[in-house]
Scaffold this active site. Structure first.
Site, PDB file in Angstrom:
ATOM      1  N   VAL B 100     -18.842  24.235 -51.424  1.00  0.00           N
ATOM      2  CA  VAL B 100     -18.020  23.987 -50.246  1.00  0.00           C
ATOM      3  C   VAL B 100     -17.888  22.475 -50.136  1.00  0.00           C
ATOM      4  CG1 VAL B 100     -17.814  24.264 -47.743  1.00  0.00           C
ATOM      5  CG2 VAL B 100     -19.090  25.953 -49.087  1.00  0.00           C
ATOM      6  N   CYS B 101     -16.698  22.017 -49.833  1.00  0.00           N
ATOM      7  CA  CYS B 101     -16.498  20.593 -49.512  1.00  0.00           C
ATOM      8  C   CYS B 101     -16.985  19.735 -50.692  1.00  0.00           C
ATOM      9  CB  CYS B 101     -17.244  20.287 -48.207  1.00  0.00           C
ATOM     10  SG  CYS B 101     -16.792  18.755 -47.366  1.00  0.00           S
TER      11      CYS B 101
END
Lengths: 225, 225
Positions: B100-101
């Protein structure tokens, strides 16, 4: 802005941490996790333990209060819980009291939603009504005059808190936070609401929750167990 | 399904806890928070402390690995970090590795995204490219053949993990999870992507992040400080 995010044993983590994510990106916030005692709090899955950094006795002047939910709230409102007393106590001098999901049951139990339109998790409308509020199927309901906001189930805490930032500060700050956290949601299905999901899926989930609630409350009421 | 959610000091909380929320609602998961050592980990805001329940040395056979990000990842990939070595070590026997991210920077640094299309936070495309991946502006990118998934910034972890549940289990389970967490997002603005937000807001935020990165890395490279 002094923010208190309420924690209690078996809280649903995202109810508390969706709002936290928004407020952590918002300039000028000083966030505390508040519970009966300072120390570890474990969520409803059991895998996540978070630290409560202040106690209800110690933190009595928050500007903004976030009240998460969890299945356990159905029991908390029946047996009573220090969180409910604390909400009553801090409400008069706070600016905003905001719930996510079944956190609304705790707010209602504290008398903060009497006769007011409010939202909660879609499976808890009847529980909310029984506590004196008027449940409506909305993502977020803002009572600006009373400083009260309620959000729908679990993930709605993100939308709710962006609205709160608009109210507390301004649209541009909320937009910057939304861009910073890249909140451009693209859920894989259009089924996140009981109005959109397959009816049999909604019915099965509702029945499962009713049964879970019965079990949760069974030992409080030996006649029905 | 044994799930490992990676934690490290100054992690962005929602990167880890958005996926956690989805997996906590998914039947059959056994979730651990894994870090260099068992014990408390504090996030990038400083207000949230979470408990790492297993150590990298101890947990070497996860089926699914979730890799969150945070601004600090830019430094972790330059200085090296035990999380990166651990990702390399567990990848061969895992089923899915998902970021994520800016968790994608850690995956790329572990050599797991070499020459592959991948996504990350919109302000980190150049950082991701420098580590050998091919950044694309997508919410979620799935490489089914390799068991690799990447998600965009912060809040994208929810969308990413619902996709992961579809891959791991089936559409209906993902739909039930989405309905259970009432994931019917209604963001207040349509500005959660750099393609949609006001260009001057994107430029200001990008400049701010570049300056923060310069400061974060300054003591590693005295010539530029």
């Amino acid at each position: 802005v002094k923010v208190a995010i309420v924690l209690f044993d078996k809280v649903t983590a995202l109810d508390a941490l969706g709002p936290y994510a928004v407020l952590a990106f918002t300039p000028g916030t000083e966030i505390s996790f508040v519970a009966e005692k300072v120390g570890p709090i474990t969520d409803d899955n059991g895998a996540l333990t978070m630290q409560a950094t202040r106690s209800f006795d110690d933190f009595t002047d928050p500007d903004v209060v976030i009240v998460p939910g969890g299945f356990i709230t159905r029991r908390m409102v029946v047996t009573g819980h220090p969180a409910i007393d604390w909400l009553k106590k801090v409400q008069p001098q706070s600016t905003w009291m905001a719930s996510v999901c079944t956190g609304a049951l705790l707010m209602a139990s504290a008398g903060l939603l009497d006769g007011m339109r409010a939202t909660t998790h879609w499976a808890a409308y009847e529980d909310l009504e029984a506590l004196g509020a008027i449940p409506e199927h909305e993502r977020v309901i803002v009572h600006r005059d009373k400083g009260i906001v309620t959000g729908a189930g679990v993930s709605a805490g993100i939308d709710m808190t962006l609205r709160l930032v608009m109210e507390m500060l301004d649209d541009q700050t909320a937009q910057r936070v939304q861009l910073g956290m890249e909140y451009d949601p693209q859920p894989p299905f259009d089924c996140g609401s009981p109005l959109k999901a397959p009816p049999e899926m909604v019915a099965t989930m509702r029945a499962g929750m009713a049964e879970s609630k019965r079990k949760l409350l069974a030992d409080l009421n030996p006649v029905t167990s």
